[in-house]
Motif scaffolding. Structure first.
Motif, PDB file in Angstrom:
ATOM      1  N   ASP A   1      23.705   9.840  85.944  1.00  0.00           N
ATOM      2  CA  ASP A   1      24.231   9.357  84.831  1.00  0.00           C
ATOM      3  C   ASP A   1      23.788   7.643  84.901  1.00  0.00           C
ATOM      4  OD1 ASP A   1      25.395  11.624  84.010  1.00  0.00           O
ATOM      5  OD2 ASP A   1      27.418  11.330  85.137  1.00  0.00           O
ATOM      6  N   PRO A   2      23.056   7.253  83.829  1.00  0.00           N
ATOM      7  CA  PRO A   2      22.335   5.913  83.778  1.00  0.00           C
ATOM      8  C   PRO A   2      23.495   5.013  83.201  1.00  0.00           C
ATOM      9  CG  PRO A   2      21.864   7.281  81.887  1.00  0.00           C
ATOM     10  CD  PRO A   2      22.559   8.294  82.779  1.00  0.00           C
ATOM     11  N   ASP A   3      23.119   3.819  83.254  1.00  0.00           N
ATOM     12  CA  ASP A   3      23.895   2.744  82.517  1.00  0.00           C
ATOM     13  C   ASP A   3      23.799   2.877  81.138  1.00  0.00           C
ATOM     14  OD1 ASP A   3      25.037   1.379  84.917  1.00  0.00           O
ATOM     15  OD2 ASP A   3      22.993   0.541  85.263  1.00  0.00           O
ATOM     16  N   ILE A   4      22.744   2.991  80.614  1.00  0.00           N
ATOM     17  CA  ILE A   4      22.340   3.119  79.348  1.00  0.00           C
ATOM     18  C   ILE A   4      21.430   4.174  78.969  1.00  0.00           C
ATOM     19  CG2 ILE A   4      21.432   1.719  77.103  1.00  0.00           C
ATOM     20  CD1 ILE A   4      21.999  -0.904  78.841  1.00  0.00           C
ATOM     21  N   ALA A   5      21.950   5.090  77.816  1.00  0.00           N
ATOM     22  CA  ALA A   5      21.053   6.103  77.265  1.00  0.00           C
ATOM     23  C   ALA A   5      20.396   5.621  76.114  1.00  0.00           C
ATOM     24  CB  ALA A   5      21.583   7.564  77.412  1.00  0.00           C
ATOM     25  N   ILE A   6      19.347   5.817  75.896  1.00  0.00           N
ATOM     26  CA  ILE A   6      18.586   5.864  74.539  1.00  0.00           C
ATOM     27  C   ILE A   6      18.342   6.895  73.950  1.00  0.00           C
ATOM     28  CG2 ILE A   6      16.812   4.736  73.267  1.00  0.00           C
ATOM     29  CD1 ILE A   6      16.482   2.662  75.629  1.00  0.00           C
ATOM     30  N   ILE A   7      18.906   7.197  72.682  1.00  0.00           N
ATOM     31  CA  ILE A   7      18.587   8.436  72.038  1.00  0.00           C
ATOM     32  C   ILE A   7      17.529   8.242  70.880  1.00  0.00           C
ATOM     33  CG2 ILE A   7      19.582  10.481  70.693  1.00  0.00           C
ATOM     34  CD1 ILE A   7      22.654   9.186  71.485  1.00  0.00           C
ATOM     35  N   GLY A   8      16.161   8.760  71.294  1.00  0.00           N
ATOM     36  CA  GLY A   8      15.102   8.749  70.362  1.00  0.00           C
ATOM     37  C   GLY A   8      14.182   7.738  70.921  1.00  0.00           C
ATOM     38  N   ALA A   9      12.875   8.228  71.462  1.00  0.00           N
ATOM     39  CA  ALA A   9      11.859   7.669  71.955  1.00  0.00           C
ATOM     40  C   ALA A   9      10.787   7.335  70.668  1.00  0.00           C
ATOM     41  CB  ALA A   9      11.046   8.484  72.707  1.00  0.00           C
TER      42      ALA A   9
ATOM     43  N   ALA B   1      14.108  -3.099  80.335  1.00  0.00           N
ATOM     44  CA  ALA B   1      13.170  -2.993  81.386  1.00  0.00           C
ATOM     45  C   ALA B   1      13.522  -4.250  82.369  1.00  0.00           C
ATOM     46  CB  ALA B   1      11.923  -2.742  81.157  1.00  0.00           C
ATOM     47  N   GLY B   2      13.865  -4.098  83.572  1.00  0.00           N
ATOM     48  CA  GLY B   2      13.932  -5.062  84.719  1.00  0.00           C
ATOM     49  C   GLY B   2      15.112  -5.967  84.385  1.00  0.00           C
ATOM     50  N   GLY B   3      15.826  -5.514  83.792  1.00  0.00           N
ATOM     51  CA  GLY B   3      17.376  -6.134  83.494  1.00  0.00           C
ATOM     52  C   GLY B   3      18.265  -5.885  84.354  1.00  0.00           C
ATOM     53  N   GLY B   4      18.175  -5.160  85.401  1.00  0.00           N
ATOM     54  CA  GLY B   4      19.206  -4.442  86.401  1.00  0.00           C
ATOM     55  C   GLY B   4      19.842  -3.276  85.851  1.00  0.00           C
ATOM     56  N   PHE B   5      19.707  -2.635  84.831  1.00  0.00           N
ATOM     57  CA  PHE B   5      20.305  -1.427  84.373  1.00  0.00           C
ATOM     58  C   PHE B   5      19.414  -0.372  84.669  1.00  0.00           C
ATOM     59  CE2 PHE B   5      21.841  -4.787  81.469  1.00  0.00           C
ATOM     60  CZ  PHE B   5      23.253  -4.736  81.650  1.00  0.00           C
ATOM     61  N   SER B   6      20.136   0.799  84.703  1.00  0.00           N
ATOM     62  CA  SER B   6      19.180   2.143  84.919  1.00  0.00           C
ATOM     63  C   SER B   6      19.299   2.647  83.534  1.00  0.00           C
ATOM     64  CB  SER B   6      20.353   3.044  85.807  1.00  0.00           C
ATOM     65  OG  SER B   6      21.439   3.365  85.391  1.00  0.00           O
ATOM     66  N   VAL B   7      18.061   2.950  82.986  1.00  0.00           N
ATOM     67  CA  VAL B   7      17.950   3.443  81.519  1.00  0.00           C
ATOM     68  C   VAL B   7      17.193   4.868  81.543  1.00  0.00           C
ATOM     69  CG1 VAL B   7      17.111   2.880  79.309  1.00  0.00           C
ATOM     70  CG2 VAL B   7      17.979   0.897  80.817  1.00  0.00           C
ATOM     71  N   SER B   8      17.716   5.665  80.641  1.00  0.00           N
ATOM     72  CA  SER B   8      17.387   7.145  80.157  1.00  0.00           C
ATOM     73  C   SER B   8      17.108   6.958  78.643  1.00  0.00           C
ATOM     74  CB  SER B   8      17.992   8.210  80.624  1.00  0.00           C
ATOM     75  OG  SER B   8      17.963   8.169  82.340  1.00  0.00           O
ATOM     76  N   ILE B   9      16.033   7.627  78.458  1.00  0.00           N
ATOM     77  CA  ILE B   9      15.611   7.991  77.052  1.00  0.00           C
ATOM     78  C   ILE B   9      15.629   9.685  76.780  1.00  0.00           C
ATOM     79  CG2 ILE B   9      13.716   7.980  75.074  1.00  0.00           C
ATOM     80  CD1 ILE B   9      12.878   5.427  75.920  1.00  0.00           C
TER      81      ILE B   9
ATOM     82  N   ARG C   1      25.898  11.104  80.966  1.00  0.00           N
ATOM     83  CA  ARG C   1      27.226  10.431  80.894  1.00  0.00           C
ATOM     84  C   ARG C   1      26.929   8.966  81.033  1.00  0.00           C
ATOM     85  NH1 ARG C   1      28.751  15.531  82.572  1.00  0.00           N
ATOM     86  NH2 ARG C   1      30.397  16.574  81.202  1.00  0.00           N
ATOM     87  N   PRO C   2      26.308   8.473  80.093  1.00  0.00           N
ATOM     88  CA  PRO C   2      25.879   6.792  80.253  1.00  0.00           C
ATOM     89  C   PRO C   2      27.309   6.051  80.143  1.00  0.00           C
ATOM     90  CG  PRO C   2      25.161   7.620  78.196  1.00  0.00           C
ATOM     91  CD  PRO C   2      25.732   8.630  78.967  1.00  0.00           C
ATOM     92  N   ARG C   3      27.174   4.774  80.514  1.00  0.00           N
ATOM     93  CA  ARG C   3      28.112   3.917  80.248  1.00  0.00           C
ATOM     94  C   ARG C   3      28.164   3.340  78.826  1.00  0.00           C
ATOM     95  NH1 ARG C   3      27.237  -0.994  84.159  1.00  0.00           N
ATOM     96  NH2 ARG C   3      29.332  -1.550  83.281  1.00  0.00           N
ATOM     97  N   ALA C   4      26.854   3.401  78.312  1.00  0.00           N
ATOM     98  CA  ALA C   4      26.420   2.986  76.898  1.00  0.00           C
ATOM     99  C   ALA C   4      25.556   3.729  76.478  1.00  0.00           C
ATOM    100  CB  ALA C   4      26.393   1.298  76.714  1.00  0.00           C
ATOM    101  N   ALA C   5      25.163   3.852  74.982  1.00  0.00           N
ATOM    102  CA  ALA C   5      24.054   4.406  74.355  1.00  0.00           C
ATOM    103  C   ALA C   5      23.628   3.660  73.357  1.00  0.00           C
ATOM    104  CB  ALA C   5      24.539   5.979  74.131  1.00  0.00           C
ATOM    105  N   ILE C   6      22.346   3.999  73.046  1.00  0.00           N
ATOM    106  CA  ILE C   6      21.630   3.232  71.975  1.00  0.00           C
ATOM    107  C   ILE C   6      21.166   4.411  70.837  1.00  0.00           C
ATOM    108  CG2 ILE C   6      19.881   1.781  71.055  1.00  0.00           C
ATOM    109  CD1 ILE C   6      19.868   0.196  73.495  1.00  0.00           C
ATOM    110  N   CYS C   7      21.620   4.672  69.774  1.00  0.00           N
ATOM    111  CA  CYS C   7      21.239   5.769  68.924  1.00  0.00           C
ATOM    112  C   CYS C   7      20.164   5.338  68.110  1.00  0.00           C
ATOM    113  CB  CYS C   7      22.644   6.172  68.153  1.00  0.00           C
ATOM    114  SG  CYS C   7      22.330   7.531  67.145  1.00  0.00           S
ATOM    115  N   THR C   8      19.091   5.879  67.965  1.00  0.00           N
ATOM    116  CA  THR C   8      18.106   5.554  67.165  1.00  0.00           C
ATOM    117  C   THR C   8      17.506   6.562  66.221  1.00  0.00           C
ATOM    118  OG1 THR C   8      16.043   6.223  68.306  1.00  0.00           O
ATOM    119  CG2 THR C   8      17.122   4.139  68.902  1.00  0.00           C
ATOM    120  N   VAL C   9      18.459   7.675  66.050  1.00  0.00           N
ATOM    121  CA  VAL C   9      18.223   8.867  65.376  1.00  0.00           C
ATOM    122  C   VAL C   9      18.112   8.445  63.725  1.00  0.00           C
ATOM    123  CG1 VAL C   9      19.324  10.415  66.851  1.00  0.00           C
ATOM    124  CG2 VAL C   9      20.720   9.626  64.770  1.00  0.00           C
TER     125      VAL C   9
END
Length: 425
Positions: free
Chosen positions: A15-23, A35-43, A227-235
Motif C-alpha cells: 500500500d503506497p503513500d500515494i496512488a495515481i489513477i491514470g498514466a 519522484a524523489g520526495g520521500g513518498f512511495s508512489v504507484s500508478i 489502499r494508499p493514504r492519498a490518491a491523484i485521480c486523472t481519469v
C-alpha cells in the motif's frame, strides 16, 4: 517506448503513500513531481501501455501519433523542455497547417474570406461574448462560412459551436501563444518515456471501485485492492461521470462537474501512399470547406509516405457510427476530388484511432458546455485532503492539451505533498 526501469506489476503487493489513477500526461506529470520526495508512489493504468491519449503508434511506414501530435504553445510547453532534456529532436520549423496545397478546392480569395469570418467570430467571443455563453450565438447568421467555422470547432473543441462555452473557448484562445512545434519521433513517445524511476507501474489495471476506509482510500481492481493514504485521480471526465467505475456518493459534486465538461469527438485516420503520387511533402488541404464534417489532411509529414486525416465533431462521430472502413473511404473520396481519381490506386488505409470506443477514455478532450465554465475549477478541488484531481479538464486555460494535463498533474502532486508531508512516516 518504455525505459528499462519501468515494469508492469500484475498484483497489488503493498500500500503506497500515494496512488495515481491514470498514466497519461497528467499522471506522469504528477509522478515526476513526486519522484524523489520521500513518498512511495504507484500508478494504476487501465490500458496496457503508458500515455493515455498520447500514443505514438509504430506502423511499417512511419511512427504516427494517434492522439496529441503537436506541442501547442510550444515556447512555454513543459514537454518541449522535457523532450530536449531526454534527447528528442524538437522541430521548430514552419508547418503547412492551415494552407491549401495549390489552392485545390479552396482558392485564396475564399480562404481569406473564411479567415476573416473566423477572426470576426473570435473577436466577438473575446470582446462581446453572448449572454447565453453559447459560442454559436456569436456567429453571423448570414455568413456563408458557418459550415467552415463548425468544422474548425470540431477540430478545436470536438463538438459544434452550439455545445461550446464562449468563455471557455476565449480562455484557451487568450492563453495560447500560437506556437506549434513537433517531435519527429512522436509526441506520444516523449510522454510515455518520461515516467521517472522509483514509481511502481500497474498496467492493464482498471479501477473497478473507489471507497474510503478510515483514513485510507481503497482502490479495487481485478488484480486486488490498493489502499494508499492519498490518491491523484486523472481519469477522463467521461469516465468520472460514467458508470464503469463505482464512485462513492460523496464525490457526486466532482462527477457533476465532470458531466459539465464532456469529451468531444476527434479521431485520426492514416493513409499510406504507395507508388508515384502528386502528394508533396509537408503539404496540407482541407477536404471541403463547406462541409462541417470534412477531414483536414496533413500530407507526408517529415517526408514520410503517410497522409494524416484529422476529424472532429460530426466527422469523428461518423467514424464512431459507421466504422473506420467508411471513414477511410470518405477520406479517399475527398482526396480524389481534390487531386484527381488516379490517386485512389496509391492510397491504402494504414491505421485509425478509436478514442470514443476506448472504454477507459471515451472521447477526445474536454470542452465546457455553455454556462459551465466554472466546472473546471470545481473539478480541480481536492476532496478531504486525500483525493486530488488532475487531467486536462481541470486546467482553466490549457485544457485539451498534453501540457495542460502535465501542469495539472504537477499541481495535484503539490497538493498531495502539502497534505501528507506533515505526517510523513
Amino acid at each position: 517506448m518504455m525505459r528499462d526501469h519501468i515494469e508492469s506489476i500484475p498484483a497489488m503487493n503493498s500500500d503506497p503513500d500515494i496512488a495515481i489513477i491514470g498514466a497519461g500526461a497528467a499522471g506522469i506529470g504528477a509522478a515526476r513531481r513526486l519522484a524523489g520526495g520521500g513518498f512511495s508512489v504507484s500508478i494504476l493504468e487501465a490500458l496496457p501501455r503508458l500515455g493515455g491519449r498520447a500514443w505514438t503508434y509504430e506502423t511499417p511506414v512511419a511512427a504516427v501519433d494517434l492522439g496529441c501530435g503537436w506541442l501547442h504553445s510550444a515556447d512555454r510547453n513543459p514537454w518541449t523542455r522535457i523532450a530536449e532534456e531526454k534527447g528528442f529532436v524538437v522541430d521548430r520549423g514552419p508547418t503547412a497547417w492551415g494552407e491549401q496545397f495549390r489552392d485545390l478546392g479552396f482558392p485564396k480569395a475564399e480562404r481569406e474570406a473564411a479567415g476573416r469570418a473566423f477572426a470576426r467570430w473570435s473577436e466577438r467571443i473575446s470582446t462581446t461574448p453572448p449572454v447565453s455563453d453559447r459560442a454559436s450565438d456569436a456567429l453571423d447568421p448570414d455568413s456563408p462560412w458557418i459550415a467552415y467555422l463548425q468544422a474548425l470547432s470540431g477540430y478545436i473543441s470536438g463538438d459544434e459551436l452550439e455545445h461550446i462555452s464562449a468563455m471557455d473557448y476565449a480562455a484557451y484562445n487568450m492563453a495560447s501563444t500560437g506556437c506549434n512545434w513537433r517531435v519527429p519521433t512522436g509526441y506520444g513517445t516523449v510522454i510515455s518515456s518520461s515516467l521517472p524511476a522509483g514509481i511502481k507501474l500497474h498496467l492493464a489495471t482498471a479501477i473497478e471501485a473507489l471507497t474510503f476506509e478510515g483514513r485510507r482510500i481503497a482502490l479495487r481492481t481485478s488484480s486486488g485492492t490498493l489502499r494508499p493514504r492519498a490518491a491523484i485521480c486523472t481519469v477522463s471526465t467521461n469516465v468520472l461521470a460514467g458508470d464503469s467505475t463505482i464512485w462513492p456518493s460523496v464525490l457526486d459534486p466532482w462527477r457533476d462537474a465532470a458531466a459539465r465538461l464532456p469529451l468531444g469527438s476527434n479521431e485520426k485516420l492514416f493513409l499510406e501512399i504507395v507508388g508515384d503520387s502528386p502528394f508533396a511533402p509537408e503539404s496540407y488541404v482541407i477536404g471541403d470547406a463547406h462541409d462541417p464534417a470534412t477531414g483536414a489532411y496533413y500530407i507526408r509529414p517529415f517526408g514520410s509516405q503517410v497522409i494524416e486525416c484529422f476529424l472532429g465533431g460530426a466527422g469523428a462521430r461518423a467514424i464512431a457510427a459507421d466504422g473506420s472502413d467508411a471513414g477511410f473511404a470518405r477520406a479517399i473520396d475527398q482526396l480524389a476530388e481534390l487531386f484527381g481519381s488516379s490517386v485512389r490506386r496509391c492510397l491504402h488505409p494504414l491505421v485509425a484511432s478509436d478514442w470514443s470506443g476506448t472504454p477507459s477514455i471515451g472521447g477526445a478532450y474536454s470542452h465546457a458546455l455553455p454556462g459551465q465554465v466554472d466546472a473546471r475549477s470545481a473539478l480541480a478541488r481536492p476532496f478531504d485532503d486525500r483525493l486530488f484531481f488532475a487531467g486536462e479538464a481541470t486546467h482553466t486555460t490549457d485544457f485539451s492539451t498534453a501540457h495542460g494535463a502535465y501542469e495539472s498533474g504537477v499541481r495535484a502532486a503539490e497538493q498531495a505533498i502539502a497534505a501528507l508531508a506533515p505526517n510523513l512516516r
